[in-house]
Structures are given as C-alpha cells and as structure tokens.
Design an enzyme around this catalytic site. Structure first.
Site, PDB file in Angstrom:
ATOM      1  N   ASP A   1       0.856  -1.172   0.000  1.00 16.03           N
ATOM      2  CA  ASP A   1       0.000   0.000   0.000  1.00 16.03           C
ATOM      3  C   ASP A   1       0.900   1.232   0.000  1.00 16.03           C
ATOM      4  O   ASP A   1       2.082   1.145   0.375  1.00 16.03           O
ATOM      5  CB  ASP A   1      -0.895  -0.027   1.245  1.00 16.03           C
ATOM      6  CG  ASP A   1      -1.673   1.259   1.429  1.00 16.03           C
ATOM      7  OD1 ASP A   1      -2.433   1.621   0.515  1.00 16.03           O
ATOM      8  OD2 ASP A   1      -1.505   1.909   2.478  1.00 16.03           O
TER       9      ASP A   1
ATOM     10  N   ASP B   1      -0.024   5.118   0.967  1.00 14.31           N
ATOM     11  CA  ASP B   1      -0.171   6.062   2.076  1.00 14.31           C
ATOM     12  C   ASP B   1      -0.035   5.386   3.434  1.00 14.31           C
ATOM     13  O   ASP B   1      -0.768   4.446   3.752  1.00 14.31           O
ATOM     14  CB  ASP B   1      -1.530   6.755   2.004  1.00 14.31           C
ATOM     15  CG  ASP B   1      -1.660   7.631   0.772  1.00 14.31           C
ATOM     16  OD1 ASP B   1      -0.742   8.428   0.528  1.00 14.31           O
ATOM     17  OD2 ASP B   1      -2.673   7.504   0.056  1.00 14.31           O
TER      18      ASP B   1
ATOM     19  N   LYS C   1      -7.315  -4.475  -4.668  1.00 16.19           N
ATOM     20  CA  LYS C   1      -5.879  -4.710  -4.475  1.00 16.19           C
ATOM     21  C   LYS C   1      -5.529  -6.193  -4.589  1.00 16.19           C
ATOM     22  O   LYS C   1      -4.494  -6.562  -5.149  1.00 16.19           O
ATOM     23  CB  LYS C   1      -5.441  -4.153  -3.125  1.00 16.19           C
ATOM     24  CG  LYS C   1      -5.584  -2.643  -2.996  1.00 16.19           C
ATOM     25  CD  LYS C   1      -5.062  -2.141  -1.662  1.00 16.19           C
ATOM     26  CE  LYS C   1      -5.175  -0.628  -1.559  1.00 16.19           C
ATOM     27  NZ  LYS C   1      -4.582  -0.090  -0.319  1.00 16.19           N
TER      28      LYS C   1
ATOM     29  N   SER D   1      -4.272  -0.391   6.664  1.00 16.93           N
ATOM     30  CA  SER D   1      -5.672  -0.104   6.964  1.00 16.93           C
ATOM     31  C   SER D   1      -6.597  -1.213   6.489  1.00 16.93           C
ATOM     32  O   SER D   1      -6.159  -2.181   5.853  1.00 16.93           O
ATOM     33  CB  SER D   1      -6.088   1.229   6.324  1.00 16.93           C
ATOM     34  OG  SER D   1      -6.035   1.133   4.918  1.00 16.93           O
TER      35      SER D   1
ATOM     36  N   ASN E   1      -8.704  -1.431   4.129  1.00 17.57           N
ATOM     37  CA  ASN E   1      -8.829  -1.728   2.699  1.00 17.57           C
ATOM     38  C   ASN E   1      -7.640  -2.512   2.140  1.00 17.57           C
ATOM     39  O   ASN E   1      -7.586  -2.783   0.947  1.00 17.57           O
ATOM     40  CB  ASN E   1      -9.068  -0.448   1.894  1.00 17.57           C
ATOM     41  CG  ASN E   1      -7.865   0.466   1.830  1.00 17.57           C
ATOM     42  OD1 ASN E   1      -6.814   0.188   2.403  1.00 17.57           O
ATOM     43  ND2 ASN E   1      -8.009   1.583   1.148  1.00 17.57           N
TER      44      ASN E   1
END
Length: 269
Positions: free
Chosen positions: A17, A19, A196, A220, A222
């Site tokens: 990921d 961020d 993803k 997170s 997601n």
C-alpha cells in the site's frame, strides 16, 4: 528519479500500500526509505518485483514520490483501487493494456453515479473526493459519522446497492494523517473484478510467480484482502486500530522499515 533494474526473470513479488505504509506523510525517515530502496535494487537482480498497490491516483503517488526522500520509482504502481497498472521501464510509465481492457469492456462508471443518486434519495449523503473525480472506473467519497446504529444501517444499504450493480465497496475509517477529514469514513466503489487483491493475483499469473514467493504490506482495512491473497501478508506496526483487529500479522517496525524487516528476514534468513 533513478531507474530501477526491471528483472528479466521474476521469481517473487512484494506489493505495498502507499499512504502510511510505503510512504510516511508525517513521519519521514530518509534512512529507512534508503534502506528499503537499496534492498529492492539489490534483490531486483535476483528476481524480486516490487510495486505499489493503492486506492490513490497515479498523479497523487507520483507527486509524493517526487517531493519525498525517495530516489527510485518502484517497478510498478497500481492505482484507483486496483483498476489500473503501470510499469516503470525505459524511463517512463507504461500502462498494462491487457489489464485495462478488462474494465473498458465490462464496466460503466455511470452506474456508480446511479448508486449515488439512489443513496441521496434515502438521505444518505456522500461527499465526492475531488482528486479522484477523473478516475476511469471508480468513485471515492467521504461519509460523515452520525452514530453507530445509523452508520451500520447506512453501510448495509450502500453495500447491497453496490452488489446489485456489480461493484464492490470498501468502507474504512479516514486517516487524518494523509489529509482526510476527522470523524469520516472512506467509501470507495470499484468493479467486482478489481481491488488490491485482484492486482496481486493478476501479476502472479502474468509473470508466473509461485504463491510461496508473494508478499504484501498495508496499514488499513482496505488492505486486508490483499494481505490474505499472498503467502506473507503483514500490517506495518503503525496500522490503524481497526485494521489490527481484523488481521493478526503485524511487523515490529513502522512504515517502510517494517517492509524491509520482513523482506530481509525472508531473503537473507
């Protein structure tokens, strides 16, 4: 930005990921970034493919990398909730047209706008996230918290409407560290064939990478599906409390130092 060697024979893949996993917005540690980039550069020659899998846009990711402590681009980035893949090769980004065509032939973004209209008629107001307004197959919103009971009811309605229109929806707490508003949720709609986890599986098939040599990292809610799609999936230690309740594997270190920790243990152990 320097060009990283793109392996001719890919034997393993690591997906991260962006961020607050690969890129730390508020806690930049250049030495940790350099350590991870050095590791990637070294092991790319041994077949490691490394890339970013993010809900963010390509422009958002490039801007952060160009203004941060980073010195190299990853081998690939997947953007807009796994609906696009770009490879960095020969000093430029090249879109995976085979992957792109899957969405062109099967999805119409206007369906999400229909969902938005129906939700509005039910007094469920979503706030459009403007940086994503031109994303070709996805739509990203904010939802302001009301109360636990009302939010749960509204989320159930949102999920059912998305499923009826053959879209998935990710609902997760916003992270103010990356500029999101406090006391809001991210509501991200994307095609059922995207996400993803779908990117990881596509790349595994495309390059013939065995399941045993797959890694993923996130921070997170997601990211959970992606972490479960690989053999070695980890939340970095700065992950949200929400994510840590959903997934057990957590690195000892935060951000990209956590990524280096896991990859070093595997490849040098």
């Amino acid at each position: 930005m320097k060009t990283i060697y793109f392996p001719e024979h890919i034997t393993s893949i690591a997906c991260s990921d962006f961020d607050e996993t690969y890129f730390a917005h508020q806690h930049s540690h250049p030495e940790d970034v350099k350590a991870l980039e050095s590791f990637i550069a070294q092991y790319a020659h041994k077949g490691l493919l490394f890339g970013i899998v993010s809900a963010s846009t390509k422009e958002m990711i490039e801007s952060c990398l160009n203004h941060g402590p980073n010195e190299i681009y990853p081998h690939f980035i997947s953007t807009n909730s796994g609906t696009e893949i770009f490879y960095f090769d020969d000093e430029q980004w090249r879109r995976d047209e085979v992957y792109h065509t899957k969405f062109v032939n099967n999805y119409d973004k206007s369906l999400i706008l229909n969902i938005e209209h129906v939700l509005k008629s039910k007094n469920i107001d979503l706030i459009t996230q403007m940086p994503f307004i031109n994303a070709p197959f996805t739509r990203n919103y904010y939802y302001k918290m009301i109360n636990k009971e009302t939010d749960a009811k509204n989320f159930d309605i949102i999920r059912k409407l998305a499923e009826q229109h053959h879209f998935c929806v990710n609902i997760s707490m916003c992270n103010p560290l990356i500029g999101d508003p406090k006391n809001h949720y991210d509501i991200d709609f994307y095609p059922q064939i995207a996400g993803k986890h779908a990117v990881v599986r596509y790349l595994m098939d495309k390059f013939g990478i065995p399941q045993s040599e797959t890694f993923a990292f996130g921070d997170s809610g997601n990211d959970i599906k992606m972490l479960r799609a690989v053999n070695y999936g980890y939340l970095v230690n700065n992950a949200t409390p929400e994510a840590k309740k959903l997934y057990p594997n957590i690195t000892e270190n935060t951000y990209n130092k956590g990524i280096t920790e896991v990859l070093t243990a595997h490849f040098k152990g």
